[in-house]
Each structure stands twice: as C-alpha cells, then as structure tokens.
Design an enzyme around this catalytic site. Structure first.
Site, PDB file in Angstrom:
ATOM      1  N   PHE A 151     -76.834  72.683  -8.532  1.00 45.04           N
ATOM      2  CA  PHE A 151     -75.855  73.455  -9.300  1.00 45.04           C
ATOM      3  C   PHE A 151     -74.606  72.676  -9.657  1.00 45.04           C
ATOM      4  O   PHE A 151     -73.917  73.001 -10.625  1.00 45.04           O
ATOM      5  CB  PHE A 151     -75.447  74.723  -8.533  1.00 45.04           C
ATOM      6  N   LYS A 175     -86.580  71.760 -13.631  1.00 44.14           N
ATOM      7  CA  LYS A 175     -86.242  73.079 -13.098  1.00 44.14           C
ATOM      8  C   LYS A 175     -84.752  73.079 -12.778  1.00 44.14           C
ATOM      9  O   LYS A 175     -84.321  72.549 -11.762  1.00 44.14           O
ATOM     10  CB  LYS A 175     -87.041  73.424 -11.846  1.00 44.14           C
ATOM     11  N   GLU A 178     -80.944  77.824 -10.530  1.00 47.01           N
ATOM     12  CA  GLU A 178     -80.837  79.192 -11.024  1.00 47.01           C
ATOM     13  C   GLU A 178     -79.384  79.665 -11.118  1.00 47.01           C
ATOM     14  O   GLU A 178     -79.090  80.637 -11.802  1.00 47.01           O
ATOM     15  CB  GLU A 178     -81.634  80.150 -10.126  1.00 47.01           C
ATOM     16  N   SER A 228     -78.948  69.619  -0.808  1.00 49.40           N
ATOM     17  CA  SER A 228     -78.540  69.504   0.589  1.00 49.40           C
ATOM     18  C   SER A 228     -79.604  68.761   1.395  1.00 49.40           C
ATOM     19  O   SER A 228     -80.769  68.681   0.996  1.00 49.40           O
ATOM     20  CB  SER A 228     -78.320  70.893   1.192  1.00 49.40           C
ATOM     21  N   CYS A 283     -71.639  65.214  -4.103  1.00 48.03           N
ATOM     22  CA  CYS A 283     -72.182  64.476  -2.965  1.00 48.03           C
ATOM     23  C   CYS A 283     -71.404  63.203  -2.668  1.00 48.03           C
ATOM     24  O   CYS A 283     -71.615  62.590  -1.632  1.00 48.03           O
ATOM     25  CB  CYS A 283     -73.659  64.165  -3.184  1.00 48.03           C
ATOM     26  N   GLU A 383     -71.536  69.010   6.583  1.00 46.98           N
ATOM     27  CA  GLU A 383     -71.097  68.853   5.202  1.00 46.98           C
ATOM     28  C   GLU A 383     -70.438  70.154   4.752  1.00 46.98           C
ATOM     29  O   GLU A 383     -71.096  71.193   4.650  1.00 46.98           O
ATOM     30  CB  GLU A 383     -72.267  68.511   4.278  1.00 46.98           C
TER      31      GLU A 383
END
Length: 490
Positions: A151, A175, A178, A228, A283, A383
């Site tokens: 995302f 993909k 969402e 993640s 990240c 994290e």
C-alpha cells in the site's frame, strides 16, 4: 459506489467475486471506491494466468529491440499524466503531493533502465572450449510472472518489476494492494494504450485469496513481493514450495548513527525527513537514531526539526506529513508508543491523539520521539511503520555497529560523519543491504538492485537494475560442434 474492474487479456472485466472492500481516503475517511475482495477472486486469477500464458508464448519470440519499444511510450505517458497519478496516490495513500510526485519519478526511472534490456540481457560466448567446440549462454524469459504490491507506494513498487518482466519477454500479472488500487487502475489505463499483445499485462484485485491463487497456480513461474516480514516469509515459503522463483522484500528497523563530527543542521534535517517522510510508512524510513558521544546539540536539533513539521491533508499546500493508512494502523502505532513508555522510554515529543482541524476523522499521528527505549524490550525489535523516532545514545561507533548487527533486520543503515575512515569502517562492517553515508534514505537508483539482508529480504535476486533482468530470465547453456565433413553434406 463504483466497484473496480480487473484488466485481463486486454479488457476491463468484472470480478467473479461479489464480496468487496472499501477504498478509503485516510485523511477524510471518504469511501473512494469498492474493490473486489473475496474467495471468488481466485477464479479471476485463473482467467488472468491463462491469458498471460497464451500471450507469453507469442511475446517471448518478439525480438528484444521490439519488446522495449512500448516502454518509450510508457515513459511519455507517465510523464504526461504525472499530476493526475500523484493526486490519486495522495487521495488513497495519504502522502503529500510532493512525495507522490517523487514516487512517480522513481517509477519512470525504472522504465528508463528497462529500456536498456538489449544490453543488460546479453550473455557470454567462448569459442573453442575444446577443439572445434563452442559454448555460450543465452537468457530466455520465465513465462507468467506476478507482482504483489504493497500500500505504501501504489505506483513505484510495481515498476521495480513490471518493465523488466515484459522487456525480457515475460507476461505479468499485478495484484495491487486492496487499500490503494486506484493508482494502478489509472496506470493500467495508460498501459492499455501501448502496443502490447493482449494478455502480456494483467491486473487482478483482491486479498489473500488472490495472493494464494498466484502462489499456487502451476503456470505462474515467479513472484515479486514487497511488504512486512511475516507476509514476506509466507510468500517466500509458499511460493518456493510450489516451485516458483520468489523475491520477497520484508520489513525493517533502520538505524542511523550520528558521530560527533557530523554537521548538526544538515544531519537533523535529513534524518527528520527520513523518519517522518510518508508518515514513516516506507521500508527505508529511519527508525532508530543513535548518537555517539556528546548528543546534547543534535538531540535538541532533531526535536526542533520534528516539532516544526506541518501535519495535515496531503493535497493542501505547505503540508510536510500526511496520515497513516488506516485507523487500525494508527491504533497499532500508538499502542507501540505506549508499549515503549511502559518499557521505560521517555517521550521527548508526543504525537499521539492529535486532531487536525477540518480532518478530525483522519488517521493522523504527529511526529513522535522516544528517548532511551529499552534495549531488551519489545519496541526495539518491532517495526513501527509510523512517524516515530527512537533516540538512543552509545559511547563508540563500534558499539553502534555491534548493536545494529545484532538485529534481525538488514534493510538499511546510515552514518553521519565527516570522517572518511569511520565511513569506510561502517560501510564495510555493518550488516545491511543498503548503506547510506550522510544520506538519510539509502534508496538505490533504478540502475542498482534494491538490496536487503537478513529478515528484510527472502530470495537471491532483488528488484531493479540488472538483478531484475536476471530474476526474470533463465539461463540456457549451448555447447555445439560443426565438423567440416558434416557441413559438406548440406
């Protein structure tokens, strides 16, 4: 409310799934669209894979010089539509327009590098490995490839993979997350204008069902993922168990070390941008800031720089930081701050429970600084993925390096100093895949692989640059001999 369509075999088509999820503006909570999200999306995956397989069988035989031609037009289209794409990123992801614009630039740079595939894909030839025998290696495409995107960078991450995959002769299925599918919808509108065979590029929405469909489908030959660490580990384990080539970028806990000879003003500004850019949701965001020896002046400078950042709606002028992606993320981040306090940390700057005038329902957290968090606690290992700086003090650069190397992550580590010898020692000894010297975000340019070590990456070949070319091709060795007497027969 609009339900988003898939792009399969050169056409926009409805999903087989009637279950949907909301796409929400994180600053306003406005529902922007509805995205297919259910078990029936696996049927969409089957349709996309079968279309991609048929397209690959044609596309792989197109000369590489012709395969890159659509990329030149793609670069132009991305540049011409930069403003609209940037606005979509900000609407659904929350980052500022300047940050969104920078993301598009990084995507464009990967298209530019992929245009060099005719050179990057070249291999080796050795004449007379034995008398009259020649040997050479060629690179051929894998087949159907897939990208599972996160995302936090709705446009850029897919471009670590997509242009290289199609330039090397593969078909690809994207993909998108969402949470942020609108950006990729717009990009596929642009991709549909390219001179590509139907089925070479496809997009399927969905959640875990779509992911598992890609991981388990026998015709999918590779998976590219960023997210993640727990999910990256699952992607890698499941994908490889199903015989696929996998590159899975995981999480991070990026440390930054400040030596006493560092320029205070420059260092504090760069580190503040690194920690709080994109609300800390990247990240390569700096997470743990380690000061060595005297830390009074730099601590004060970091505090003032963080406090001065303007938080608000990313579409508005003068905003330095937007919201985090969801109410759940906001709650998780604030809980982790609470956890750090419970473990003994001092809250130097508190960004919890902040409300932005006119956007009271938004997922906003202001810049936060925790000082002296416990080295044996949970927070130092977790994290946060939010706008939180953990400030530590250590006595020597050796102590700082040892602390960094003891962690499970290895995505990035940075050092701020005017000492060449300390810089060389740091880059040589620190166990991280991306290293910055007087750089707050050691993000590789498109010509270089986006590296990552330890639990920050699962696989062998990374995204971008020549690593991407190698990942999306398989090598074939040819050994051949042509005796003269055979030649006379023809």
């Amino acid at each position: 409310m609009k339900i988003l369509q898939n792009y399969i075999n050169g056409q926009w088509v409805d999903s087989n799934s009637t279950e949907t999820a909301n796409v929400v503006n994180p600053a306003t909570q406005e529902v922007l669209a509805r995205v297919p999200y259910g078990s029936e999306t696996r049927k969409d995956i089957d349709l996309a894979v079968n279309a991609a397989q048929q397209a690959y069988l044609e596309w792989k035989n197109v000369p590489v010089l012709k395969r890159i031609q659509p990329l030149f037009k793609l670069k132009q289209l991305l540049e011409e539509n930069r403003d609209e794409i940037s606005r979509l990123i900000t609407l659904e992801c929350g980052k500022t327009l300047a940050e969104s614009n920078g993301e598009i630039q990084r995507a464009i740079e990967n298209v530019e590098v992929a245009c060099g595939t005719p050179m990057l894909m070249q291999s080796e030839f050795l004449e007379n490995v034995a008398t009259g025998i020649d040997e050479f290696m060629i690179r051929q495409p894998l087949g159907v490839t897939a990208c599972i995107a996160p995302f936090n960078f709705p446009a850029m991450i897919s471009f670590w993979f997509l242009p290289y995959a199609i330039a090397t002769g593969n078909a690809m299925i994207v993909k998108p997350s969402e949470k942020v599918p609108l950006t990729m919808m717009k990009i596929f509108e642009l991709l549909s204008q390219l001179d590509l065979p139907k089925g070479v590029i496809n997009m399927v929405h969905g959640g875990k069902a779509s992911v598992d469909g890609l991981l388990e489908h026998p015709l999918v030959k590779s998976i590219s993922f960023v997210g993640s660490t727990p999910v990256a580990r699952y992607i890698y384990a499941t994908g490889t168990a199903n015989g696929k080539r996998v590159q899975a970028q995981g999480g991070a806990k990026n440390p930054v070390v400040i030596l006493p000879d560092a320029d205070i003003e420059m260092t504090s500004q760069i580190i503040t941008d690194s920690v709080y850019g994109c609300a800390g949701q990247r990240c390569l965001a700096a997470s743990v800031v380690i000061t060595v020896e005297d830390n009074g002046k730099i601590k004060e400078s970091l505090y003032e720089a963080a406090k001065a950042r303007s938080v608000g709606y990313g579409l508005n002028a003068g905003i330095d930081m937007g919201p985090v992606i969801s109410p759940e993320s906001k709650s998780r981040i604030e809980h982790l701050v609470d956890k750090g306090v419970a473990e003994g940390a001092n809250v130097l700057l508190d960004g919890r429970n902040k409300k932005i005038s006119g956007f009271e329902q938004g997922n906003f957290i202001s810049p936060t600084i925790l000082e002296n968090i416990s080295l044996s606690g949970e927070l130092i290992k977790t994290e946060i993925f939010g706008p939180v700086m953990s400030l530590l003090h250590m006595k020597t650069v050796d102590e700082a390096i040892a602390f960094i190397n003891s962690g499970v992550y290895g995505n990035m580590a940075c050092l701020f100093t005017n000492s060449g010898s300390n810089a060389r020692k740091f880059r040589n000894e620190v166990m991280a895949g991306n290293v910055g010297i007087n750089i707050g975000i050691a993000a590789p340019m498109a010509q270089f692989p986006f590296s990552g070590w330890k639990d920050s990456f699962f696989g062998d070949l990374h995204g971008q640059g020549k690593h991407a070319i190698e990942f999306f091709t398989q090598t074939k060795i040819v050994v051949e001999r042509w005796p003269k007497e055979w030649a006379r027969k023809f």
